[in-house]
Design an enzyme around this catalytic site. Structure first.
Site, PDB file in Angstrom:
ATOM      1  N   PHE A  25       7.155  -8.419   4.515  1.00  0.00           N
ATOM      2  CA  PHE A  25       7.350  -6.969   4.688  1.00  0.00           C
ATOM      3  C   PHE A  25       7.141  -6.529   6.126  1.00  0.00           C
ATOM      4  O   PHE A  25       7.525  -5.428   6.515  1.00  0.00           O
ATOM      5  CB  PHE A  25       6.478  -6.161   3.714  1.00  0.00           C
ATOM      6  N   CYS A  49       0.777  -1.250   0.000  1.00  0.00           N
ATOM      7  CA  CYS A  49       0.000   0.000   0.000  1.00  0.00           C
ATOM      8  C   CYS A  49       0.802   1.290   0.000  1.00  0.00           C
ATOM      9  O   CYS A  49       0.538   2.169  -0.827  1.00  0.00           O
ATOM     10  CB  CYS A  49      -0.940   0.007   1.196  1.00  0.00           C
TER      11      CYS A  49
HETATM   12  C1  UDX Z   1      -6.498  -4.690  -1.657  1.00  0.00           C
HETATM   13  C2  UDX Z   1      -7.097  -3.559  -2.431  1.00  0.00           C
HETATM   14  O1  UDX Z   1      -7.923  -4.022  -3.345  1.00  0.00           O
HETATM   15  C3  UDX Z   1      -6.051  -2.610  -2.870  1.00  0.00           C
HETATM   16  O2  UDX Z   1      -6.551  -1.594  -3.647  1.00  0.00           O
HETATM   17  C4  UDX Z   1      -5.523  -2.047  -1.635  1.00  0.00           C
HETATM   18  O3  UDX Z   1      -4.629  -1.016  -1.888  1.00  0.00           O
HETATM   19  C5  UDX Z   1      -4.884  -3.142  -0.846  1.00  0.00           C
HETATM   20  O4  UDX Z   1      -5.796  -4.132  -0.600  1.00  0.00           O
HETATM   21  P1  UDX Z   1      -5.362  -6.971  -1.768  1.00  0.00           P
HETATM   22  O5  UDX Z   1      -6.570  -7.572  -1.131  1.00  0.00           O
HETATM   23  O6  UDX Z   1      -4.111  -6.890  -0.984  1.00  0.00           O
HETATM   24  O7  UDX Z   1      -5.696  -5.506  -2.316  1.00  0.00           O
HETATM   25  O8  UDX Z   1      -5.105  -7.557  -3.181  1.00  0.00           O
HETATM   26  P2  UDX Z   1      -4.870  -9.024  -3.623  1.00  0.00           P
HETATM   27  O9  UDX Z   1      -4.469  -9.858  -2.465  1.00  0.00           O
HETATM   28  O10 UDX Z   1      -4.014  -8.923  -4.833  1.00  0.00           O
HETATM   29  O11 UDX Z   1      -6.345  -9.503  -4.044  1.00  0.00           O
HETATM   30  C6  UDX Z   1      -7.061  -9.074  -5.129  1.00  0.00           C
HETATM   31  C7  UDX Z   1      -7.834 -10.269  -5.690  1.00  0.00           C
HETATM   32  O12 UDX Z   1      -8.718  -9.817  -6.702  1.00  0.00           O
HETATM   33  C8  UDX Z   1      -6.954 -11.352  -6.332  1.00  0.00           C
HETATM   34  O13 UDX Z   1      -7.188 -12.595  -5.707  1.00  0.00           O
HETATM   35  C9  UDX Z   1      -7.402 -11.385  -7.800  1.00  0.00           C
HETATM   36  O14 UDX Z   1      -7.401 -12.668  -8.375  1.00  0.00           O
HETATM   37  C10 UDX Z   1      -8.804 -10.817  -7.699  1.00  0.00           C
HETATM   38  N1  UDX Z   1      -9.314 -10.247  -8.947  1.00  0.00           N
HETATM   39  C11 UDX Z   1      -8.591  -9.318  -9.619  1.00  0.00           C
HETATM   40  C12 UDX Z   1     -10.574 -10.657  -9.428  1.00  0.00           C
HETATM   41  O15 UDX Z   1     -11.219 -11.516  -8.852  1.00  0.00           O
HETATM   42  N2  UDX Z   1     -11.042 -10.073 -10.561  1.00  0.00           N
HETATM   43  C13 UDX Z   1     -10.340  -9.155 -11.263  1.00  0.00           C
HETATM   44  O16 UDX Z   1     -10.812  -8.667 -12.302  1.00  0.00           O
HETATM   45  C14 UDX Z   1      -9.071  -8.765 -10.777  1.00  0.00           C
HETATM   46  C1  UDX Z   2      -0.927  -0.113   5.938  1.00  0.00           C
HETATM   47  C2  UDX Z   2      -1.791   0.756   6.859  1.00  0.00           C
HETATM   48  O1  UDX Z   2      -1.271   0.695   8.191  1.00  0.00           O
HETATM   49  C3  UDX Z   2      -3.238   0.297   6.825  1.00  0.00           C
HETATM   50  O2  UDX Z   2      -4.050   1.171   7.592  1.00  0.00           O
HETATM   51  C4  UDX Z   2      -3.698   0.298   5.388  1.00  0.00           C
HETATM   52  O3  UDX Z   2      -5.024  -0.194   5.305  1.00  0.00           O
HETATM   53  C5  UDX Z   2      -2.800  -0.548   4.515  1.00  0.00           C
HETATM   54  O4  UDX Z   2      -1.457  -0.106   4.631  1.00  0.00           O
HETATM   55  P1  UDX Z   2       0.189  -2.524   6.127  1.00  0.00           P
HETATM   56  O5  UDX Z   2       0.989  -2.076   4.951  1.00  0.00           O
HETATM   57  O6  UDX Z   2      -0.530  -3.819   6.061  1.00  0.00           O
HETATM   58  O7  UDX Z   2      -0.927  -1.424   6.473  1.00  0.00           O
HETATM   59  O8  UDX Z   2       1.141  -2.577   7.431  1.00  0.00           O
HETATM   60  P2  UDX Z   2       1.791  -1.473   8.394  1.00  0.00           P
HETATM   61  O9  UDX Z   2       1.702  -1.983   9.765  1.00  0.00           O
HETATM   62  O10 UDX Z   2       1.242  -0.131   8.149  1.00  0.00           O
HETATM   63  O11 UDX Z   2       3.332  -1.506   7.984  1.00  0.00           O
HETATM   64  C6  UDX Z   2       3.795  -1.046   6.725  1.00  0.00           C
HETATM   65  C7  UDX Z   2       5.308  -1.016   6.694  1.00  0.00           C
HETATM   66  O12 UDX Z   2       5.810   0.008   7.546  1.00  0.00           O
HETATM   67  C8  UDX Z   2       5.975  -2.308   7.166  1.00  0.00           C
HETATM   68  O13 UDX Z   2       7.041  -2.608   6.294  1.00  0.00           O
HETATM   69  C9  UDX Z   2       6.490  -1.962   8.557  1.00  0.00           C
HETATM   70  O14 UDX Z   2       7.603  -2.720   8.936  1.00  0.00           O
HETATM   71  C10 UDX Z   2       6.853  -0.502   8.377  1.00  0.00           C
HETATM   72  N1  UDX Z   2       6.873   0.249   9.647  1.00  0.00           N
HETATM   73  C11 UDX Z   2       5.732   0.407  10.384  1.00  0.00           C
HETATM   74  C12 UDX Z   2       8.051   0.855  10.072  1.00  0.00           C
HETATM   75  O15 UDX Z   2       9.089   0.750   9.403  1.00  0.00           O
HETATM   76  N2  UDX Z   2       8.044   1.574  11.232  1.00  0.00           N
HETATM   77  C13 UDX Z   2       6.921   1.756  11.990  1.00  0.00           C
HETATM   78  O16 UDX Z   2       6.980   2.444  13.019  1.00  0.00           O
HETATM   79  C14 UDX Z   2       5.719   1.143  11.542  1.00  0.00           C
END
Ligand code: UDX
Ligand code: UDX
Length: 453
Positions: A333, A271
């Site tokens: 990550f 993200c």
């Molecule tokens: C989600 C959000 O959608 C993204 O915008 C946000 O920033 C992070 O979280 P995430 O759930 O992490 O993404 O994505 P992913 O694990 O890649 O799952 C998306 C799923 O959608 C995949 O399993 C893919 O196969 C499916 N997909 C994609 C469909 O079923 N139809 C499509 O046309 C495209």
């Molecule tokens: C993030 C947002 O927190 C969440 O609200 C949104 O919906 C999706 O994106 P995520 O990416 O799943 O969530 O994890 P997060 O806990 O935010 O960590 C992101 C990255 O930042 C990781 O690589 C983590 O190690 C790093 N991080 C986090 C740091 O380096 N330092 C910190 O203090 C906190």
């Protein structure tokens, strides 16, 4: 009532599992075009690792929670359709490397429009650029067959590794809708679902555009805090200030707050980078180059931090890691996820491979296939990598250990005996503030953690 969610990913799967658990009277179906993923959701080994998720899914699966590839049928039968497909950074054409690729969202909108026989509420769960709902609305209108669908924005704020807890007790639920009677009704229906377990004062309703933009802004602010403390960590290393002490001291100010101030080897995940790039692209599109440049710096510092880490490794190893075995502990990550998307480990390992190091990689959850594909490698092209079953195995006879993910199990390793089996002089890098480095020093490690003395 029946709802469906298109996209059985890290967001769609857990979110729908929570709704199914909290709303037993709603039938929830998660659909995806990826058969393998759906099969995994229907099996004992779920496609994503999240603490508490197995138990949550087990409670409702087969009762009111279903996973299926029958996209059309489920769209047709559902009153509310969540779109939770991925929105990656564009890898082609206009907006290359910055804009969000909305082709999956667009194709969902087209499919819903073609298939629907009655009015639907379409919920944007995917993170999208502000004004995406306009595009969705216009697609729906162009083939509406006289129907009037409502588009609602309901971004998800869960973090991976704590998804179940975040869904159970969210700081807030955000729902944005069209400013009209029909829009208010649609927002009310979505709010009603969450109100089954979230207190009403935590359910915030806004207009569509505020909701879309709030998600991008929240991620940009969180990432900005990490880059801010990481930038300060570079200064700490030059001045004998301790970045953890600085973070604790500034975090005690209630205006600043203590969270998200952990100096690291840089943020990763699907993200933060994607959303900031997208924010910058939007700013340029709306002719706000100064604003774009401001946010871009968050990414610049993130890249700088990763490169600094590699430079320190090289500096400490006589500027060469060629043919040296380097143990990589953790590839995800962050801890408690099997997700390696945009993990800082990817760039660090790639750089070390360029320097001709031999890598011994161990992560408790990330499968070998994900590690390889994230680095653009195959089994045939990864001859300098060994995948290990345990952390001590990866560390054995290594010149250096890099802890790249803060998994709890790395806290409790028997470092004394690991150290005895390392090449001398052994070097230990703790990029994630995991361990008490004084402790490591006392058993002979030359500790050079980033952000540490
Ligand atoms: C989600 C959000 O959608 C993204 O915008 C946000 O920033 C992070 O979280 P995430 O759930 O992490 O993404 O994505 P992913 O694990 O890649 O799952 C998306 C799923 O959608 C995949 O399993 C893919 O196969 C499916 N997909 C994609 C469909 O079923 N139809 C499509 O046309 C495209
Ligand atoms: C993030 C947002 O927190 C969440 O609200 C949104 O919906 C999706 O994106 P995520 O990416 O799943 O969530 O994890 P997060 O806990 O935010 O960590 C992101 C990255 O930042 C990781 O690589 C983590 O190690 C790093 N991080 C986090 C740091 O380096 N330092 C910190 O203090 C906190």
């Amino acid at each position: 009532m029946k709802i469906c969610c298109i996209g059985a990913g890290y967001v769609g799967g857990p979110t729908m599992a929570m709704i199914a658990e909290k709303c037993p009277n709603i039938e929830v179906c998660v659909v995806d075009i990826n058969q393998e993923r759906i099969d995994a959701w229907n099996s004992e080994k779920l496609p994503i690792y999240e603490p508490g998720l197995d138990a949550l899914v087990a409670k409702s699966r087969g009762k009111n929670l279903f996973f299926s590839t029958e996209v059309d049928q489920n769209i047709k039968e559902s009153e509310i359709i969540f779109i939770s497909v991925n929105t990656p950074t564009k890898e082609y054409g206009s907006g290359l490397g910055q804009a969000a690729d909305l082709r999956f969202v667009e194709s969902c909108a087209r499919r819903i429009s073609e298939i629907s026989e009655d009015n639907k509420i379409i919920v944007e769960k995917s993170t999208v650029p502000v004004r995406t709902a306009e595009m969705v609305q216009s697609i729906l209108k162009s083939t509406s067959k006289g129907l009037h669908h409502q588009v609602v924005s309901n971004p998800e704020f869960l973090a991976e590794g704590t998804a179940v807890q975040d869904l159970l007790c969210p700081d807030r639920v955000l729902i944005g809708g069209e400013d009209s009677t029909e829009g208010n009704v649609a927002v009310g229906k979505i709010a009603e679902i969450y109100a089954k377990w979230v207190s009403k004062d935590r359910i915030i309703t806004t207009n569509l555009w505020s909701s879309e933009l709030s998600k991008l802004t929240a991620n940009a602010f969180l990432a900005q805090r990490i880059s801010s403390i990481n930038a300060i960590s570079a200064l700490c290393e030059e001045t004998e200030a301790n970045v953890d002490e600085v973070a604790a001291a500034i975090g005690a100010d209630s205006r600043i707050g203590s969270k998200f101030l952990k100096s690291s080897i840089g943020f990763g995940g699907s993200c933060f980078q994607k959303d900031i790039l997208n924010l910058c692209y939007l700013c340029r599109y709306f002719r706000l180059p100064e604003v774009a440049k401001y946010w871009e710096q968050v990414i610049v510092i993130n890249e700088y931090q990763k490169e600094r880490f590699v430079t320190r490794i090289l500096d400490s190893m006589y500027n060469t890691v060629s043919a040296k075995k380097i143990a990589i502990l953790g590839f995800a990550f962050k801890k408690d996820t099997n997700d390696a998307r945009e993990s800082p480990a990817i760039g660090i390992c790639k750089r070390l491979l360029e320097e001709k190091a031999e890598l011994a990689i161990y992560d408790p959850q990330v499968p070998k296939e994900s590690v390889l594909s994230s680095m653009g490698l195959t089994e045939d092209t990864a001859e300098s990598i060994v995948f290990c079953e345990t952390a001590p195995e990866a560390c054995c006879h290594s010149h250096c250990i890099l802890i790249l993910t803060e998994w709890e199990e790395f806290r409790n390793l028997d470092y004394e005996s690991i150290y005895k089996k390392m090449k001398k002089p052994a070097i230990f890098f703790d990029g994630r503030n995991l361990l008490d480095l004084n402790e490591l020093r006392s058993i002979g490690f030359i500790a050079k953690g980033i952000g540490k003395a």
